[in-house]
Design a protein around this motif. Structure first.
Motif, mmCIF file in Angstrom:
data_model
loop_
_atom_site.group_PDB
_atom_site.id
_atom_site.type_symbol
_atom_site.label_atom_id
_atom_site.label_comp_id
_atom_site.label_asym_id
_atom_site.label_seq_id
_atom_site.Cartn_x
_atom_site.Cartn_y
_atom_site.Cartn_z
ATOM 1 N N PRO A 10 0.814 -1.211 0.000
ATOM 2 C CA PRO A 10 0.000 0.000 0.000
ATOM 3 C C PRO A 10 0.846 1.259 0.000
ATOM 4 O O PRO A 10 1.971 1.280 0.473
ATOM 5 N N TRP A 11 0.263 2.320 -0.555
ATOM 6 C CA TRP A 11 0.845 3.646 -0.533
ATOM 7 C C TRP A 11 0.092 4.485 0.489
ATOM 8 O O TRP A 11 -0.978 4.103 0.949
ATOM 9 N N LYS A 12 0.642 5.631 0.834
ATOM 10 C CA LYS A 12 -0.048 6.545 1.741
ATOM 11 C C LYS A 12 0.316 7.984 1.382
ATOM 12 O O LYS A 12 1.291 8.228 0.684
ATOM 13 N N VAL A 13 -0.491 8.901 1.873
ATOM 14 C CA VAL A 13 -0.233 10.328 1.681
ATOM 15 C C VAL A 13 0.542 10.821 2.886
ATOM 16 O O VAL A 13 0.188 10.541 4.024
ATOM 17 N N ASN A 60 -3.962 1.700 -4.392
ATOM 18 C CA ASN A 60 -4.098 0.638 -3.398
ATOM 19 C C ASN A 60 -5.251 -0.316 -3.732
ATOM 20 O O ASN A 60 -5.235 -1.464 -3.318
ATOM 21 N N SER A 61 -6.246 0.150 -4.475
ATOM 22 C CA SER A 61 -7.416 -0.673 -4.827
ATOM 23 C C SER A 61 -7.215 -1.447 -6.120
ATOM 24 O O SER A 61 -7.988 -2.361 -6.418
ATOM 25 N N TYR A 62 -6.212 -1.109 -6.876
ATOM 26 C CA TYR A 62 -6.042 -1.643 -8.221
ATOM 27 C C TYR A 62 -6.056 -3.176 -8.283
ATOM 28 O O TYR A 62 -6.828 -3.765 -9.039
ATOM 29 N N ASP A 63 -5.216 -3.831 -7.497
ATOM 30 C CA ASP A 63 -5.125 -5.293 -7.569
ATOM 31 C C ASP A 63 -6.451 -5.965 -7.229
ATOM 32 O O ASP A 63 -6.866 -6.911 -7.907
#
Length: 112
Positions: A10-13, A60-63
């Motif tokens: 996951p990525w985050k801001v 983050n939702s792509y997969d």
């Protein structure tokens, strides 16, 4: 097309410079993700954080979305086969199913 992979999710801001209102996108561990789109979203319009969160949510939702789309395509093929020739009562629904399936396949292939 390149075999390079994106930075794992996951990525985050991360709001690194609040006074300058600059938003950066990082890995969950805080490592910066470098690139024009993901780095230094300027707050000119006052919505840099929202834009960053939107990018992160999409990435983050792509997969999970791709997996759901593949499952949907599998289910649509089963349904299409089951109603094939059984009756013309579902012709309109089958046409819609074919159109949606075609659009989904284009998305999976990166053509949409």
């Amino acid at each position: 097309m390149s075999d390079l992979k994106h930075t794992p999710t996951p990525w985050k801001v991360l709001e690194t410079l609040p006074r300058k209102r600059t938003i950066n996108i990082t890995t969950a561990m805080g490592a910066p993700i470098h690139g024009v789109i993901a780095e230094g979203l300027n707050n000119r319009d006052g919505n840099a954080r929202q834009n960053g969160e939107f990018i992160v949510k999409a990435c983050n939702s792509y997969d999970a979305l791709v997996e759901a789309l593949r499952n949907l395509l599998d289910a649509s093929n089963v349904i299409s086969s089951a109603i094939e020739g059984a009756t013309d009562q579902f012709d309109a629904e089958k046409r819609t199913l074919i159109d949606v399936t075609s659009a989904a396949e284009k998305v999976l292939k990166g053509a949409a």
